[in-house]
Structures are given as structure tokens and as C-alpha cells.
Design a protein around this motif. Structure first.
Motif, PDB file in Angstrom:
ATOM      1  N   ILE A  44     -11.739   1.135   5.908  1.00  0.00           N
ATOM      2  CA  ILE A  44     -12.603   0.043   5.474  1.00  0.00           C
ATOM      3  C   ILE A  44     -13.277   0.456   4.168  1.00  0.00           C
ATOM      4  O   ILE A  44     -13.953   1.475   4.107  1.00  0.00           O
ATOM      5  CB  ILE A  44     -13.662  -0.291   6.535  1.00  0.00           C
ATOM      6  CG1 ILE A  44     -13.000  -0.722   7.841  1.00  0.00           C
ATOM      7  CG2 ILE A  44     -14.592  -1.389   6.033  1.00  0.00           C
ATOM      8  CD1 ILE A  44     -13.989  -0.966   8.963  1.00  0.00           C
ATOM      9  N   VAL A  45     -13.093  -0.356   3.140  1.00  0.00           N
ATOM     10  CA  VAL A  45     -13.730  -0.090   1.859  1.00  0.00           C
ATOM     11  C   VAL A  45     -15.061  -0.822   1.748  1.00  0.00           C
ATOM     12  O   VAL A  45     -16.059  -0.268   1.300  1.00  0.00           O
ATOM     13  CB  VAL A  45     -12.801  -0.492   0.698  1.00  0.00           C
ATOM     14  CG1 VAL A  45     -13.482  -0.251  -0.645  1.00  0.00           C
ATOM     15  CG2 VAL A  45     -11.492   0.271   0.779  1.00  0.00           C
ATOM     16  N   ASP A  46     -15.100  -2.070   2.196  1.00  0.00           N
ATOM     17  CA  ASP A  46     -16.324  -2.866   2.056  1.00  0.00           C
ATOM     18  C   ASP A  46     -16.302  -3.996   3.073  1.00  0.00           C
ATOM     19  O   ASP A  46     -15.225  -4.420   3.532  1.00  0.00           O
ATOM     20  CB  ASP A  46     -16.439  -3.435   0.635  1.00  0.00           C
ATOM     21  CG  ASP A  46     -17.826  -3.974   0.331  1.00  0.00           C
ATOM     22  OD1 ASP A  46     -18.747  -3.681   1.115  1.00  0.00           O
ATOM     23  OD2 ASP A  46     -17.984  -4.678  -0.687  1.00  0.00           O
ATOM     24  N   THR A  47     -17.509  -4.490   3.403  1.00  0.00           N
ATOM     25  CA  THR A  47     -17.667  -5.614   4.323  1.00  0.00           C
ATOM     26  C   THR A  47     -18.611  -6.629   3.696  1.00  0.00           C
ATOM     27  O   THR A  47     -19.708  -6.273   3.269  1.00  0.00           O
ATOM     28  CB  THR A  47     -18.225  -5.158   5.678  1.00  0.00           C
ATOM     29  OG1 THR A  47     -17.326  -4.203   6.269  1.00  0.00           O
ATOM     30  CG2 THR A  47     -18.393  -6.340   6.618  1.00  0.00           C
ATOM     31  N   VAL A  48     -18.193  -7.874   3.651  1.00  0.00           N
ATOM     32  CA  VAL A  48     -19.006  -8.963   3.090  1.00  0.00           C
ATOM     33  C   VAL A  48     -19.273  -9.976   4.199  1.00  0.00           C
ATOM     34  O   VAL A  48     -18.335 -10.452   4.854  1.00  0.00           O
ATOM     35  CB  VAL A  48     -18.307  -9.641   1.902  1.00  0.00           C
ATOM     36  CG1 VAL A  48     -19.147 -10.805   1.384  1.00  0.00           C
ATOM     37  CG2 VAL A  48     -18.055  -8.634   0.789  1.00  0.00           C
ATOM     38  N   VAL A  49     -20.581 -10.294   4.414  1.00  0.00           N
ATOM     39  CA  VAL A  49     -20.983 -11.254   5.432  1.00  0.00           C
ATOM     40  C   VAL A  49     -21.504 -12.502   4.736  1.00  0.00           C
ATOM     41  O   VAL A  49     -22.336 -12.418   3.829  1.00  0.00           O
ATOM     42  CB  VAL A  49     -22.063 -10.674   6.351  1.00  0.00           C
ATOM     43  CG1 VAL A  49     -22.431 -11.676   7.448  1.00  0.00           C
ATOM     44  CG2 VAL A  49     -21.594  -9.356   6.971  1.00  0.00           C
ATOM     45  N   GLU A  60     -22.209 -19.431  12.681  1.00  0.00           N
ATOM     46  CA  GLU A  60     -21.013 -18.619  12.472  1.00  0.00           C
ATOM     47  C   GLU A  60     -21.250 -17.675  11.297  1.00  0.00           C
ATOM     48  O   GLU A  60     -21.683 -18.102  10.232  1.00  0.00           O
ATOM     49  CB  GLU A  60     -19.806 -19.506  12.187  1.00  0.00           C
ATOM     50  CG  GLU A  60     -18.537 -18.723  11.882  1.00  0.00           C
ATOM     51  CD  GLU A  60     -17.427 -19.606  11.349  1.00  0.00           C
ATOM     52  OE1 GLU A  60     -16.248 -19.250  11.531  1.00  0.00           O
ATOM     53  OE2 GLU A  60     -17.741 -20.645  10.724  1.00  0.00           O
ATOM     54  N   LEU A  61     -20.972 -16.397  11.513  1.00  0.00           N
ATOM     55  CA  LEU A  61     -21.045 -15.402  10.443  1.00  0.00           C
ATOM     56  C   LEU A  61     -19.615 -15.016  10.069  1.00  0.00           C
ATOM     57  O   LEU A  61     -18.873 -14.477  10.886  1.00  0.00           O
ATOM     58  CB  LEU A  61     -21.826 -14.172  10.898  1.00  0.00           C
ATOM     59  CG  LEU A  61     -23.282 -14.393  11.296  1.00  0.00           C
ATOM     60  CD1 LEU A  61     -23.919 -13.073  11.708  1.00  0.00           C
ATOM     61  CD2 LEU A  61     -24.073 -15.046  10.172  1.00  0.00           C
ATOM     62  N   ARG A  62     -19.249 -15.299   8.829  1.00  0.00           N
ATOM     63  CA  ARG A  62     -17.906 -14.967   8.355  1.00  0.00           C
ATOM     64  C   ARG A  62     -17.891 -13.561   7.786  1.00  0.00           C
ATOM     65  O   ARG A  62     -18.771 -13.181   7.016  1.00  0.00           O
ATOM     66  CB  ARG A  62     -17.462 -15.976   7.299  1.00  0.00           C
ATOM     67  CG  ARG A  62     -17.303 -17.395   7.852  1.00  0.00           C
ATOM     68  CD  ARG A  62     -16.983 -18.387   6.771  1.00  0.00           C
ATOM     69  NE  ARG A  62     -16.817 -19.738   7.323  1.00  0.00           N
ATOM     70  CZ  ARG A  62     -16.669 -20.829   6.579  1.00  0.00           C
ATOM     71  NH1 ARG A  62     -16.671 -20.719   5.246  1.00  0.00           N
ATOM     72  NH2 ARG A  62     -16.533 -22.010   7.161  1.00  0.00           N
ATOM     73  N   LEU A  63     -16.876 -12.803   8.149  1.00  0.00           N
ATOM     74  CA  LEU A  63     -16.768 -11.391   7.777  1.00  0.00           C
ATOM     75  C   LEU A  63     -15.512 -11.179   6.949  1.00  0.00           C
ATOM     76  O   LEU A  63     -14.397 -11.467   7.406  1.00  0.00           O
ATOM     77  CB  LEU A  63     -16.735 -10.515   9.031  1.00  0.00           C
ATOM     78  CG  LEU A  63     -17.865 -10.758  10.041  1.00  0.00           C
ATOM     79  CD1 LEU A  63     -17.615  -9.971  11.308  1.00  0.00           C
ATOM     80  CD2 LEU A  63     -19.200 -10.399   9.439  1.00  0.00           C
ATOM     81  N   GLY A  64     -15.692 -10.679   5.729  1.00  0.00           N
ATOM     82  CA  GLY A  64     -14.560 -10.319   4.883  1.00  0.00           C
ATOM     83  C   GLY A  64     -14.436  -8.807   4.810  1.00  0.00           C
ATOM     84  O   GLY A  64     -15.303  -8.132   4.251  1.00  0.00           O
ATOM     85  N   ILE A  65     -13.366  -8.251   5.385  1.00  0.00           N
ATOM     86  CA  ILE A  65     -13.169  -6.807   5.464  1.00  0.00           C
ATOM     87  C   ILE A  65     -12.114  -6.388   4.435  1.00  0.00           C
ATOM     88  O   ILE A  65     -10.975  -6.854   4.474  1.00  0.00           O
ATOM     89  CB  ILE A  65     -12.715  -6.380   6.881  1.00  0.00           C
ATOM     90  CG1 ILE A  65     -13.669  -6.940   7.934  1.00  0.00           C
ATOM     91  CG2 ILE A  65     -12.626  -4.867   6.972  1.00  0.00           C
ATOM     92  CD1 ILE A  65     -15.105  -6.486   7.772  1.00  0.00           C
ATOM     93  N   ASP A  66     -12.515  -5.515   3.501  1.00  0.00           N
ATOM     94  CA  ASP A  66     -11.575  -4.969   2.517  1.00  0.00           C
ATOM     95  C   ASP A  66     -10.968  -3.685   3.075  1.00  0.00           C
ATOM     96  O   ASP A  66     -11.672  -2.693   3.295  1.00  0.00           O
ATOM     97  CB  ASP A  66     -12.291  -4.680   1.196  1.00  0.00           C
ATOM     98  CG  ASP A  66     -12.749  -5.950   0.496  1.00  0.00           C
ATOM     99  OD1 ASP A  66     -12.155  -7.000   0.758  1.00  0.00           O
ATOM    100  OD2 ASP A  66     -13.705  -5.878  -0.298  1.00  0.00           O
ATOM    101  N   LEU A  67      -9.638  -3.712   3.310  1.00  0.00           N
ATOM    102  CA  LEU A  67      -8.918  -2.548   3.837  1.00  0.00           C
ATOM    103  C   LEU A  67      -8.145  -1.860   2.713  1.00  0.00           C
ATOM    104  O   LEU A  67      -7.516  -2.521   1.881  1.00  0.00           O
ATOM    105  CB  LEU A  67      -7.933  -2.979   4.935  1.00  0.00           C
ATOM    106  CG  LEU A  67      -8.514  -3.480   6.251  1.00  0.00           C
ATOM    107  CD1 LEU A  67      -7.387  -3.826   7.210  1.00  0.00           C
ATOM    108  CD2 LEU A  67      -9.438  -2.437   6.870  1.00  0.00           C
ATOM    109  N   ARG A  68      -8.195  -0.521   2.718  1.00  0.00           N
ATOM    110  CA  ARG A  68      -7.434   0.272   1.760  1.00  0.00           C
ATOM    111  C   ARG A  68      -6.332   1.018   2.501  1.00  0.00           C
ATOM    112  O   ARG A  68      -6.605   1.702   3.497  1.00  0.00           O
ATOM    113  CB  ARG A  68      -8.346   1.254   1.028  1.00  0.00           C
ATOM    114  CG  ARG A  68      -7.613   2.093  -0.030  1.00  0.00           C
ATOM    115  CD  ARG A  68      -8.571   3.092  -0.646  1.00  0.00           C
ATOM    116  NE  ARG A  68      -9.084   4.012   0.355  1.00  0.00           N
ATOM    117  CZ  ARG A  68     -10.148   4.797   0.174  1.00  0.00           C
ATOM    118  NH1 ARG A  68     -10.806   4.742  -0.969  1.00  0.00           N
ATOM    119  NH2 ARG A  68     -10.557   5.615   1.126  1.00  0.00           N
TER     120      ARG A  68
END
Length: 342
Positions: A44-49, A60-68
Motif C-alpha cells: 500500500i502506497v497511499d489511502t484516500v478517503v 458511505e466512505l469511499r476508499l482509494g487504495i494505491d498499490l505498488r
């Protein structure tokens, strides 16, 4: 054939064979720097809520997970999200996103979401699994969820919030000894980028000490252009010589959009301010119940008549203070005290 000629012939043959091999099998010659024998790794590089659909009780909480991804391909990758109450520590929601096989290196964004109650704060725990084995995790904290506005109440139009210009202005149009006709003007501002849809303005006048509704009115707020302020005026009639709270609310399809409050001070002896009462004063319910000349126990003004069977004034023979009975009791008590002292 001499030695020199033999060597040149052999070198030419080697070059020819090499060229034929490269054409027949282009993958046979590989740059060693391009070979990556490292085992596959996903992190996991970063998480955006960000807020998603906001409802009355939940959001609803939307989660954007940046995977490397590095190294060779990784199979059967999944991401699990858990929303845990910041104060209670209880699990509120859990979701899992199936990513599948990850290959090719670089970064990618995987979207997910959790549903939480629209109150308090939460701890979002995100874990990455590769073929059922946890390979990375990250925790993100979210607070102030109660500040999210439900979609049905999300409107950029509301009451004007000015420092000098009054949001609610009240003026007297007509008045006599019993009633007063008031003109109530309310300022509405569109803070959005588009013209607003028509709204309903509802105004209530509450007597300050009793909270009894003296009168109410409803007006339509027509479409307001972006960045503009319109004034809507309505008329109400209330009993005179009382102080009132003026409650105003904007409604859209029976949904409360915004609310504000003003005051109308019609009692010359006492005054009130919004959300604050200075002093209690006498209040006659009949004035607000429609009592008049025919009301039992009332005078011509609708107020209760004076005490007595015929409403007659008190005579000069009335005993002041506690009255005759109290005086006799006091004499008896004094006699008993004197007898004990003897």
C-alpha cells in the motif's frame, strides 16, 4: 589454406550462425538488466478517503487504495476494509475487494467503500492479502462524519448571514389595543453555482414566555440566481403588547433546508433577544385562544375579569395583610407562650 585465412573463415561462420539464431529466436538474446528474478511484492502506497452517498443515519466512505507492485506476478490479491468506532472500538462495517492477479509492476488504484453511522469518528483498517496471506496493512482515521450533509438536504441556498443587514426584519403595519399586524421580511441567499429551485418559507411567531404559536404564514421562495440575495415578505397578525420569537425555516419537498430566528418586541416594558428571555411577564391564554366578548370570565378585551362573583371592585372594608383569621391565630399563640413562661 594458411592459418590466417582459416581464422577469418571461422569468425565469419560464427557471426552467420549468431545472426541466423537471432532471427529464428528473437527472445534468445535478453539484456541481463531486464531480468527481474525478485519474488512478487504488493504494498500500500497511499489511502484516500472521500465521502460517498450520505443518507440520514449512515454515510458511505469511499476508499482509494494505491498499490505498488514489484517483482514477478502475484496471484489472488484481495483487499479488506474494516471500519471500527474510534470511541467504542466496535466493528461497524467490513468489505472485501477482489483484485485478482497483479503483474506488470508500477502502481494502480483499487477502489472500495464502507458504510458508517453519521456520527463520531472511525478507524479504517485496510489489509492486503496475496493468496490468503496478509502482505501489508494500513490504518486511516476519519472524524467529523456528522458534519456530512445528507443528499436530500444538500442545498446551496439558505438564509443570509450578514453582519449588518438583518436576516429577519419585522415591522408594524397596523396596531390597536388588542392586535398588531406585522410585516416579516426574510433574506435568502444562493451560494451555489446554479439557479435554485423554488422553496417554501414557513414563519411561526411564538409568544416568548409560553411558546404558544400566535400566528404562522407560508410563502414561496422563487428561483434565486447564483450569488444573489432575495427578500421574501409575509404578513401575520398577533395579539398586541407581547413579545415574540420569529422562527423562519426553508423547506424543500418537506425537507428542512435551513432555519433562523428573529424577535418582535411589542411589550414596551420588557424586551427579548433571539434565544434569550429577559424577564417573565404575565400571560393570558385567552388572548391566543380567540377569546372575546362572549368568553366566560372575560372582560371586553378578552382578558380575565377581576376576582369576585360580579366582577366588582374590592371595597374599603377589606382586611389588609393576612386577614382576621390570621390575627386570631397569632393572639392564641401569643397567649400560650405567655402562659408557659409563667
Amino acid at each position: 589454406m594458411d592459418t590466417r585465412t582459416a581464422l577469418l573463415t571461422a569468425a565469419a561462420a560464427v557471426l552467420l550462425l549468431t545472426a541466423v539464431g537471432a532471427v529464428a529466436a528473437p527472445d534468445a538474446i535478453v539484456d541481463p538488466r531486464e531480468v527481474d528474478d525478485r519474488p512478487g511484492d504488493v504494498r500500500i502506497v497511499d489511502t484516500v478517503v472521500s465521502p460517498g452517498e450520505v443518507r440520514g443515519e449512515t454515510a458511505e466512505l469511499r476508499l482509494g487504495i494505491d498499490l505498488r507492485h514489484r517483482g514477478s506476478g502475484v496471484e489472488n490479491v484481495t483487499i479488506r476494509h474494516r471500519a471500527i468506532g474510534a470511541d467504542s472500538g466496535l466493528l461497524v462495517d467490513e468489505t472485501t475487494v477482489d483484485v485478482g492477479d497483479v503483474d506488470g509492476g508500477g502502481e494502480r488504484t483499487v477502489n472500495g467503500s464502507v458504510d458508517v453511522e453519521r456520527a463520531g469518528g472511525y478507524r479504517i483498517e485496510t489489509a492486503v492479502f496475496a493468496d490468503g496471506e496478509r502482505v501489508d496493512s494500513q490504518t486511516t482515521r476519519v472524524g467529523g462524519v456528522e458534519a456530512l450533509t445528507p443528499e436530500y438536504a444538500d442545498s446551496r441556498i439558505g438564509f443570509t448571514d450578514g453582519n449588518v443587514w438583518p436576516t429577519v426584519a419585522v415591522s408594524v403595519r397596523e396596531a390597536d389595543n388588542t392586535t398588531a399586524t406585522l410585516s416579516v421580511s426574510v433574506s435568502v441567499t444562493n451560494r451555489g453555482d446554479e439557479a435554485s429551485a423554488p422553496l417554501d418559507l414557513r414563519v411561526l411567531l411564538r409568544q416568548s414566555e409560553s411558546n404558544v404559536i400566535a400566528d404562522e404564514a407560508t410563502e414561496t421562495v422563487e428561483s434565486v440566481r447564483p450569488g444573489r440575495t432575495d427578500t421574501v415578505t409575509t404578513t401575520v397578525e398577533v395579539p398586541a403588547n407581547y413579545n415574540y420569537y420569529v422562527d423562519a425555516a426553508l423547506w424543500s419537498d418537506d425537507v428542512l433546508i435551513d432555519e433562523t430566528q428573529g424577535v418582535a418586541n411589542l411589550n414596551p416594558r420588557e424586551t427579548i433577544s433571539a434565544d434569550e428571555s429577559v424577564e417573565e411577564v404575565d400571560f393570558a391564554v385567552e388572548d391566543f385562544a380567540g377569546g372575546g366578548e362572549d368568553s366566560a370570565g372575560s372582560d371586553d378585551g378578552g382578558r380575565p375579569a377581576a376576582d369576585g362573583a360580579d366582577g366588582a371592585e374590592d371595597t374599603d372594608d377589606s382586611t389588609p395583610g393576612f386577614g382576621l383569621t390570621a390575627a386570631l391565630v397569632a393572639l392564641v399563640v401569643a397567649a400560650l407562650v405567655a402562659r408557659r413562661r409563667r
